[in-house]
Design a protein around this motif. Structure first.
Motif, PDB file in Angstrom:
ATOM      1  N   SER A 451       0.843  -1.192   0.000  1.00  0.00           N
ATOM      2  CA  SER A 451       0.000   0.000   0.000  1.00  0.00           C
ATOM      3  C   SER A 451       0.880   1.245   0.000  1.00  0.00           C
ATOM      4  N   VAL A 452       0.441   2.274  -0.719  1.00  0.00           N
ATOM      5  CA  VAL A 452       1.140   3.562  -0.788  1.00  0.00           C
ATOM      6  C   VAL A 452       0.096   4.671  -0.807  1.00  0.00           C
ATOM      7  N   THR A 453       0.555   5.879  -0.652  1.00  0.00           N
ATOM      8  CA  THR A 453      -0.293   7.053  -0.861  1.00  0.00           C
ATOM      9  C   THR A 453       0.005   7.593  -2.249  1.00  0.00           C
ATOM     10  N   ILE A 454      -0.975   7.579  -3.109  1.00  0.00           N
ATOM     11  CA  ILE A 454      -0.776   8.019  -4.490  1.00  0.00           C
ATOM     12  C   ILE A 454      -1.096   9.506  -4.607  1.00  0.00           C
ATOM     13  N   ILE A 455      -0.206  10.228  -5.270  1.00  0.00           N
ATOM     14  CA  ILE A 455      -0.366  11.663  -5.479  1.00  0.00           C
ATOM     15  C   ILE A 455      -0.977  11.880  -6.856  1.00  0.00           C
ATOM     16  N   ASP A 456      -2.142  12.494  -6.889  1.00  0.00           N
ATOM     17  CA  ASP A 456      -2.827  12.789  -8.142  1.00  0.00           C
ATOM     18  C   ASP A 456      -3.105  14.285  -8.190  1.00  0.00           C
ATOM     19  N   GLY A 457      -2.127  15.022  -8.743  1.00  0.00           N
ATOM     20  CA  GLY A 457      -2.240  16.478  -8.739  1.00  0.00           C
ATOM     21  C   GLY A 457      -2.171  17.000  -7.318  1.00  0.00           C
ATOM     22  N   ALA A 458      -3.218  17.739  -6.930  1.00  0.00           N
ATOM     23  CA  ALA A 458      -3.260  18.276  -5.575  1.00  0.00           C
ATOM     24  C   ALA A 458      -3.911  17.310  -4.602  1.00  0.00           C
ATOM     25  N   LYS A 459      -4.364  16.168  -5.089  1.00  0.00           N
ATOM     26  CA  LYS A 459      -5.073  15.216  -4.251  1.00  0.00           C
ATOM     27  C   LYS A 459      -4.181  14.046  -3.863  1.00  0.00           C
ATOM     28  N   ARG A 460      -4.502  13.446  -2.744  1.00  0.00           N
ATOM     29  CA  ARG A 460      -3.840  12.222  -2.296  1.00  0.00           C
ATOM     30  C   ARG A 460      -4.915  11.167  -2.031  1.00  0.00           C
ATOM     31  N   ARG A 461      -4.567   9.927  -2.281  1.00  0.00           N
ATOM     32  CA  ARG A 461      -5.505   8.842  -1.981  1.00  0.00           C
ATOM     33  C   ARG A 461      -4.725   7.585  -1.623  1.00  0.00           C
ATOM     34  N   ASP A 462      -5.365   6.698  -0.906  1.00  0.00           N
ATOM     35  CA  ASP A 462      -4.762   5.408  -0.599  1.00  0.00           C
ATOM     36  C   ASP A 462      -4.729   4.564  -1.875  1.00  0.00           C
ATOM     37  N   GLY A 463      -3.593   3.913  -2.125  1.00  0.00           N
ATOM     38  CA  GLY A 463      -3.445   3.112  -3.335  1.00  0.00           C
ATOM     39  C   GLY A 463      -2.432   2.002  -3.135  1.00  0.00           C
ATOM     40  N   TYR A 464      -1.987   1.457  -4.247  1.00  0.00           N
ATOM     41  CA  TYR A 464      -1.099   0.293  -4.217  1.00  0.00           C
ATOM     42  C   TYR A 464      -0.032   0.428  -5.298  1.00  0.00           C
ATOM     43  N   ALA A 518       4.094   8.864  -5.632  1.00  0.00           N
ATOM     44  CA  ALA A 518       3.559   8.155  -4.472  1.00  0.00           C
ATOM     45  C   ALA A 518       4.413   8.444  -3.251  1.00  0.00           C
ATOM     46  N   ILE A 519       3.781   8.330  -2.082  1.00  0.00           N
ATOM     47  CA  ILE A 519       4.468   8.535  -0.810  1.00  0.00           C
ATOM     48  C   ILE A 519       4.428   7.227  -0.030  1.00  0.00           C
ATOM     49  N   ASP A 520       5.561   6.930   0.596  1.00  0.00           N
ATOM     50  CA  ASP A 520       5.709   5.716   1.399  1.00  0.00           C
ATOM     51  C   ASP A 520       5.979   6.142   2.836  1.00  0.00           C
ATOM     52  N   PRO A 521       4.960   6.673   3.548  1.00  0.00           N
ATOM     53  CA  PRO A 521       5.220   7.319   4.843  1.00  0.00           C
ATOM     54  C   PRO A 521       5.742   6.396   5.921  1.00  0.00           C
ATOM     55  N   ASP A 522       5.342   5.129   5.903  1.00  0.00           N
ATOM     56  CA  ASP A 522       5.801   4.221   6.962  1.00  0.00           C
ATOM     57  C   ASP A 522       6.983   3.362   6.526  1.00  0.00           C
ATOM     58  N   GLY A 523       7.502   3.596   5.314  1.00  0.00           N
ATOM     59  CA  GLY A 523       8.674   2.869   4.832  1.00  0.00           C
ATOM     60  C   GLY A 523       8.400   1.430   4.438  1.00  0.00           C
ATOM     61  N   ARG A 524       7.128   1.066   4.311  1.00  0.00           N
ATOM     62  CA  ARG A 524       6.787  -0.322   4.003  1.00  0.00           C
ATOM     63  C   ARG A 524       7.291  -0.725   2.618  1.00  0.00           C
ATOM     64  N   VAL A 525       7.113   0.143   1.638  1.00  0.00           N
ATOM     65  CA  VAL A 525       7.542  -0.191   0.278  1.00  0.00           C
ATOM     66  C   VAL A 525       9.061  -0.263   0.215  1.00  0.00           C
ATOM     67  N   GLN A 526       9.715   0.723   0.823  1.00  0.00           N
ATOM     68  CA  GLN A 526      11.173   0.746   0.814  1.00  0.00           C
ATOM     69  C   GLN A 526      11.746  -0.523   1.432  1.00  0.00           C
ATOM     70  N   ALA A 527      11.159  -0.989   2.523  1.00  0.00           N
ATOM     71  CA  ALA A 527      11.640  -2.213   3.172  1.00  0.00           C
ATOM     72  C   ALA A 527      11.370  -3.429   2.300  1.00  0.00           C
ATOM     73  N   ALA A 528      10.190  -3.491   1.703  1.00  0.00           N
ATOM     74  CA  ALA A 528       9.839  -4.648   0.888  1.00  0.00           C
ATOM     75  C   ALA A 528      10.738  -4.776  -0.334  1.00  0.00           C
TER      76      ALA A 528
END
Length: 572
Positions: A451-464, A518-528
């Motif tokens: 899971s990541v936070t996807i950046i869509d212009g000025a909006k953010r949403r939960d994504g993958y 995308a934003i990986d705030p908890d570092g989950r993607v980076q660790a994986a």
């Protein structure tokens, strides 16, 4: 022996549309167009291939002898990996809407529960491990999607392929319809015409492997039951002594039972309703279900572990059951065919657009034959447990099942080994791996979902992570909030303007000045992915890792993409 259907009122829960034959405007008995790709078989595999090609702008024509989708449940279970693939052709949403998700199951010996399993699942996953949806519904959803892409998909029903003339520059196909016969010329022919493939027979090809004696009757019944969705298996149940029986919940109030026939039992007699009904009634009463159920469809199958040695024969390519037959235990049949279509679609698109040489299609064969052999290896173990091929295997199973209630250490031997994506560690397309990595998917592995936070212009949403990937090549780039460092920018510049474009997607631990995807705030993607700032993963269109680098340079990325263009010839 395939799943031969009986004439029962299965249409009580689904009445599929019937489609007329449609001929092109013929010239001297020929379709005047030269088609880039022709696909034989409008089953799930053939239509997913056509949709994958259309997603990349490649037109195809599909030929099918029938006038509608298949009958009954048949291939029932759709895996998470297949849902990821189906999402790329807009097919996952309707199947998730109609299907029943499940995560595990139970096994019983006689009347005792001896094993319970759960498939891996957590909040970082976009899709459930498995859904149940009858194959007739799966195919109808795909037919509807093909109709929406009629600009690139010409689906021709009641069009039976009667002859194949394969040449160095293409294939001439003889087609028979109720309104007459004609010839069709194509650059490439994809055989997706199932277990009894006419194309395979016409080329004189034979499947290699093991044919098992165990036979199973499939029965779909209408049953009002509140039991949850999970896989249940009974070994030697009191309701059907000596048999193995499986049970799955399906949409629209339909349940499926598969039960094994005894050696020597007459198959023609066994599939008659008057012989099926007592067995089903006995089992339902044993597990405390209601008596007011109705049989709506039935068929039969025989477990086979067979494959062609190669899935490419000149200009003819094989996918799905036309190229391999996998035992259903572990639900690898349809799911492996979906992966075939996914692998073939992007490679065939690259070759037909002349962005890659035909040698790239040799890697389709090499990779998918490898995957089939891995699937057969696991499915064979399951088959030998579900339908023992000899007295020795029967004795071993009896010992395992008898010990399982009191000895937890032996219970994993009952595991049905559900399907999973097969890595391709020896693919000729893989770039040399960077030894600096101690974690994350290696070249040939399927990307790791997170899971990541996807950046869509000025909006953010939960994504993958899978949402960051498109129909082409993707560079997942791990950057600081301020954006990519100079060496990473130079490497990304090297990917611009090639015959096979690469889309860079930037992932940062937090939003900064620069634009990231995308934003990986908890570092989950980076660790994986075992990543640090500057890490880049180059992903193929089918989600397999092409290469990964801690500090990539332009030459390394250019070499990786060149390997695609020449079909891995640079490594041979």
């Amino acid at each position: 022996m395939g799943a031969a259907a009986l004439d029962i009122e299965w249409t009580s829960y689904f009445k599929p549309p019937r489609y007329p034959a449609r001929l092109p405007a013929l010239v001297d008995g020929r379709d005047p167009a030269r088609h880039r790709v022709a696909i034989v078989g409008a089953g799930a595999v053939g239509m997913i291939l056509a949709l994958g090609l259309a997603r990349r702008g490649v037109a195809s024509v599909i030929l099918d002898a029938e006038d509608s989708v298949c009958e009954g449940s048949r291939a029932l279970c759709v895996s998470r990996r297949s849902l990821e693939i189906l999402d790329g052709v807009d097919a996952a949403a309707p199947m998730l809407r109609d299907g029943l998700a499940w995560t595990g199951g139970r096994s019983y010996w006689r009347d005792k529960e001896v094993f319970q399993f759960e498939m891996p699942h957590d909040s970082g996953q976009r899709f459930p491990p498995m859904i149940n949806l009858q194959q007739c519904f799966i195919e109808q959803h795909l037919v509807d999607l093909c109709a929406r892409r009629a600009d690139l998909i010409d689906l021709r029903w009641r069009s039976r392929v009667a002859s194949i003339d394969s040449r160095a520059d293409g294939v001439m196909v003889g087609v028979e319809t109720p309104s007459g016969a004609y010839s069709l010329d194509c650059g490439w022919l994809a055989a997706c015409d199932g277990a009894r493939s006419f194309v395979r027979q016409a080329l004189g090809l034979r499947l290699e492997g093991t044919q098992y004696e165990g036979r199973y009757v499939i029965v779909d019944i209408a049953l009002d039951s509140a039991y949850p969705t999970e896989r249940r298996a009974w070994f030697d149940p009191p309701s059907n002594p000596g048999s193995t029986l499986l049970m799955h919940k399906q949409p629209r109030g339909i349940w499926r039972l598969d039960y094994q026939l005894a050696d020597g039992e007459d198959a023609d007699e066994a599939v008659k309703p008057e012989n099926i009904v007592p067995r089903v009634r006995s089992h339902l009463r044993m597990i405390g279900e209601r008596d007011d159920w109705k049989m709506v469809w039935a068929g039969m199958y025989k477990a086979n572990a067979l494959t062609l040695a190669s899935y490419r024969h000149g200009r003819v390519l094989f996918a799905g059951d036309a190229g391999h037959l996998v035992p259903i235990f572990g639900v690898r049949g349809l799911n492996s065919g979906i992966e075939d279509a996914h692998n073939l679609a992007w490679k065939l698109a690259a070759v037909t657009s002349e962005a890659a040489t035909p040698a790239l299609l040799d890697t389709y064969s090499a990779e998918r034959v490898h995957a089939t052999r891995e699937n057969l290896r696991y499915a064979t173990k399951s088959t030998e447990f579900m339908a023992p091929p000899s007295p020795a295997f029967s004795l071993m199973r009896e010992a395992v099942l008898s010990l399982a209630p009191d000895h937890h250490w032996i219970r994993p031997l009952i595991n049905p080994r559900q399907t999973a994506a097969v890595p391709l560690p020896r693919s000729p397309l893989n770039a040399p791996d960077d030894p600096a990595f101690t974690a994350g998917p290696a070249p040939g592995d399927v990307l790791v979902e997170c899971s990541v936070t996807i950046i869509d212009g000025a909006k953010r949403r939960d994504g993958y992570v899978t949402e960051l990937c498109g129909p082409g090549f993707t560079a997942l780039c791990f950057v600081d909030p301020d954006g990519p460092a100079a060496d990473l920018r130079d490497a990304l510049t090297a990917l611009d303007g090639g015959a096979l474009p690469v889309r860079a997607r930037l992932i940062a631990p937090a939003a900064g000045v620069a634009t990231v995807d995308a934003i990986d705030p908890d570092g989950r993607v980076q660790a994986a992915y075992g990543a640090t700032a500057g890490t880049i993963y180059l992903l193929r269109p089918d989600g397999h890792v092409l290469g990964r680098w801690r500090r990539p340079d332009a030459a390394a990325l250019a070499a990786a993409m060149a390997r695609i263009g020449d079909g891995g010839e640079t490594r041979r």
